[in-house]
Motif scaffolding. Structure first.
Motif, PDB file in Angstrom:
ATOM      1  N   LEU A  69       0.758   6.514  -6.752  1.00 38.79           N
ATOM      2  CA  LEU A  69      -0.458   7.294  -7.003  1.00 38.79           C
ATOM      3  C   LEU A  69      -0.189   8.791  -6.869  1.00 38.79           C
ATOM      4  O   LEU A  69      -0.634   9.581  -7.709  1.00 38.79           O
ATOM      5  CB  LEU A  69      -1.557   6.843  -6.042  1.00 38.79           C
ATOM      6  CG  LEU A  69      -2.978   7.282  -6.328  1.00 38.79           C
ATOM      7  CD1 LEU A  69      -3.409   6.911  -7.738  1.00 38.79           C
ATOM      8  CD2 LEU A  69      -3.921   6.669  -5.304  1.00 38.79           C
ATOM      9  N   ASP A  70       0.549   9.177  -5.861  1.00 37.78           N
ATOM     10  CA  ASP A  70       0.921  10.595  -5.710  1.00 37.78           C
ATOM     11  C   ASP A  70       1.699  11.080  -6.933  1.00 37.78           C
ATOM     12  O   ASP A  70       1.449  12.182  -7.445  1.00 37.78           O
ATOM     13  CB  ASP A  70       1.770  10.807  -4.456  1.00 37.78           C
ATOM     14  CG  ASP A  70       0.974  10.717  -3.165  1.00 37.78           C
ATOM     15  OD1 ASP A  70      -0.266  10.825  -3.223  1.00 37.78           O
ATOM     16  OD2 ASP A  70       1.601  10.535  -2.106  1.00 37.78           O
ATOM     17  N   GLU A  86       0.626   3.913  -2.954  1.00 34.37           N
ATOM     18  CA  GLU A  86       0.240   5.296  -2.655  1.00 34.37           C
ATOM     19  C   GLU A  86       1.297   6.291  -3.122  1.00 34.37           C
ATOM     20  O   GLU A  86       0.959   7.374  -3.608  1.00 34.37           O
ATOM     21  CB  GLU A  86      -0.077   5.462  -1.169  1.00 34.37           C
ATOM     22  CG  GLU A  86      -1.407   4.815  -0.807  1.00 34.37           C
ATOM     23  CD  GLU A  86      -1.773   4.917   0.658  1.00 34.37           C
ATOM     24  OE1 GLU A  86      -0.880   5.190   1.500  1.00 34.37           O
ATOM     25  OE2 GLU A  86      -2.963   4.701   0.970  1.00 34.37           O
ATOM     26  N   LYS A  87       2.581   5.924  -3.007  1.00 36.18           N
ATOM     27  CA  LYS A  87       3.635   6.781  -3.553  1.00 36.18           C
ATOM     28  C   LYS A  87       3.501   6.892  -5.068  1.00 36.18           C
ATOM     29  O   LYS A  87       3.650   7.984  -5.637  1.00 36.18           O
ATOM     30  CB  LYS A  87       5.016   6.228  -3.193  1.00 36.18           C
ATOM     31  CG  LYS A  87       5.384   6.394  -1.748  1.00 36.18           C
ATOM     32  CD  LYS A  87       6.724   5.746  -1.439  1.00 36.18           C
ATOM     33  CE  LYS A  87       7.013   5.814   0.051  1.00 36.18           C
ATOM     34  NZ  LYS A  87       8.259   5.140   0.411  1.00 36.18           N
ATOM     35  N   LYS A 100      -4.684   2.727  -8.959  1.00 33.36           N
ATOM     36  CA  LYS A 100      -5.822   2.556  -8.050  1.00 33.36           C
ATOM     37  C   LYS A 100      -6.299   1.107  -8.037  1.00 33.36           C
ATOM     38  O   LYS A 100      -6.641   0.568  -6.981  1.00 33.36           O
ATOM     39  CB  LYS A 100      -6.979   3.485  -8.443  1.00 33.36           C
ATOM     40  CG  LYS A 100      -6.769   4.914  -8.030  1.00 33.36           C
ATOM     41  CD  LYS A 100      -7.976   5.754  -8.394  1.00 33.36           C
ATOM     42  CE  LYS A 100      -7.828   7.168  -7.901  1.00 33.36           C
ATOM     43  NZ  LYS A 100      -9.018   7.980  -8.211  1.00 33.36           N
ATOM     44  N   GLU A 127      -3.255   6.632 -13.375  1.00 27.83           N
ATOM     45  CA  GLU A 127      -3.888   6.734 -12.063  1.00 27.83           C
ATOM     46  C   GLU A 127      -4.861   5.577 -11.834  1.00 27.83           C
ATOM     47  O   GLU A 127      -4.883   4.962 -10.763  1.00 27.83           O
ATOM     48  CB  GLU A 127      -4.612   8.072 -11.926  1.00 27.83           C
ATOM     49  CG  GLU A 127      -5.255   8.276 -10.586  1.00 27.83           C
ATOM     50  CD  GLU A 127      -5.961   9.618 -10.450  1.00 27.83           C
ATOM     51  OE1 GLU A 127      -6.805   9.733  -9.551  1.00 27.83           O
ATOM     52  OE2 GLU A 127      -5.669  10.551 -11.230  1.00 27.83           O
ATOM     53  N   ILE A 154       0.838  -1.206   0.000  1.00 29.25           N
ATOM     54  CA  ILE A 154       0.000   0.000   0.000  1.00 29.25           C
ATOM     55  C   ILE A 154       0.867   1.248   0.000  1.00 29.25           C
ATOM     56  O   ILE A 154       0.601   2.199  -0.745  1.00 29.25           O
ATOM     57  CB  ILE A 154      -0.977  -0.005   1.191  1.00 29.25           C
ATOM     58  CG1 ILE A 154      -2.062  -1.057   0.974  1.00 29.25           C
ATOM     59  CG2 ILE A 154      -1.593   1.378   1.420  1.00 29.25           C
ATOM     60  CD1 ILE A 154      -2.933  -1.316   2.193  1.00 29.25           C
ATOM     61  N   ASP A 155       1.917   1.241   0.814  1.00 27.15           N
ATOM     62  CA  ASP A 155       2.810   2.405   0.875  1.00 27.15           C
ATOM     63  C   ASP A 155       3.379   2.727  -0.509  1.00 27.15           C
ATOM     64  O   ASP A 155       3.401   3.894  -0.924  1.00 27.15           O
ATOM     65  CB  ASP A 155       3.954   2.168   1.857  1.00 27.15           C
ATOM     66  CG  ASP A 155       3.492   2.097   3.308  1.00 27.15           C
ATOM     67  OD1 ASP A 155       2.345   2.513   3.603  1.00 27.15           O
ATOM     68  OD2 ASP A 155       4.285   1.606   4.141  1.00 27.15           O
ATOM     69  N   LEU A 190      -3.989  -0.874  -5.932  1.00 28.25           N
ATOM     70  CA  LEU A 190      -4.294  -0.587  -4.536  1.00 28.25           C
ATOM     71  C   LEU A 190      -5.542  -1.363  -4.091  1.00 28.25           C
ATOM     72  O   LEU A 190      -5.564  -1.952  -3.003  1.00 28.25           O
ATOM     73  CB  LEU A 190      -4.488   0.919  -4.362  1.00 28.25           C
ATOM     74  CG  LEU A 190      -4.561   1.492  -2.971  1.00 28.25           C
ATOM     75  CD1 LEU A 190      -3.325   1.150  -2.156  1.00 28.25           C
ATOM     76  CD2 LEU A 190      -4.718   3.009  -3.053  1.00 28.25           C
TER      77      LEU A 190
END
Length: 132
Positions: free
Chosen positions: A32-33, A29-30, A48, A44, A25-26, A51
């Motif tokens: 995704l940012d 999320e990086k 997602k 994106e 997840i970490d 994720l």
């Protein structure tokens, strides 16, 4: 950008496959940012969905379902009916894990019709099985 996104995504999948979902997840999320700042909407959506797969592995079905339904709408807007049906189906099937089977019928009927129109016989059989 491209290689940084690939590296973050691959690290996310590596940890996902190793069973370290929080680390996965970490990294997702990086990624995704990063894609939100420099990438495309399709990048994106892909991150997602990665994720969401990790949320499923953790039993966080409602969070995963929200993502699958959101990303399915992107594919619908792009007239990518195969991916729309797939994401909608995955989201609908999570209703079973949430003990809300009755809510799965409407989206699965829509998926069934799309698969029928696309002549996607294999997926059609799978969806028909879920519908009973």
């Amino acid at each position: 950008y491209k290689y940084q996104k690939q590296s973050l995504d691959r690290l996310g999948w590596l940890y996902h496959n190793m069973g370290n979902q929080q680390l996965a997840i970490d990294y997702f999320e990086k990624a995704l940012d990063l894609v939100r700042k420099k990438g495309s909407k399709r990048d994106e959506i892909d991150i997602k969905n990665s994720l969401a797969n990790t949320f499923v592995a953790l039993g966080r079905y409602a969070e995963a379902q929200k993502i699958y339904f959101e990303t399915s709408q992107y594919f619908k807007q792009q007239n990518n009916l195969g991916n729309y049906a797939y994401n909608l189906s995955v989201g609908a099937n999570l209703y079973r894990r949430l003990n809300q089977n009755e809510k799965a019928e409407k989206p699965l009927l829509e998926v069934y019709q799309i698969q029928k129109d696309l002549k996607d016989d294999w997926s059609l059989l799978t969806t028909a099985r879920y519908l009973g």
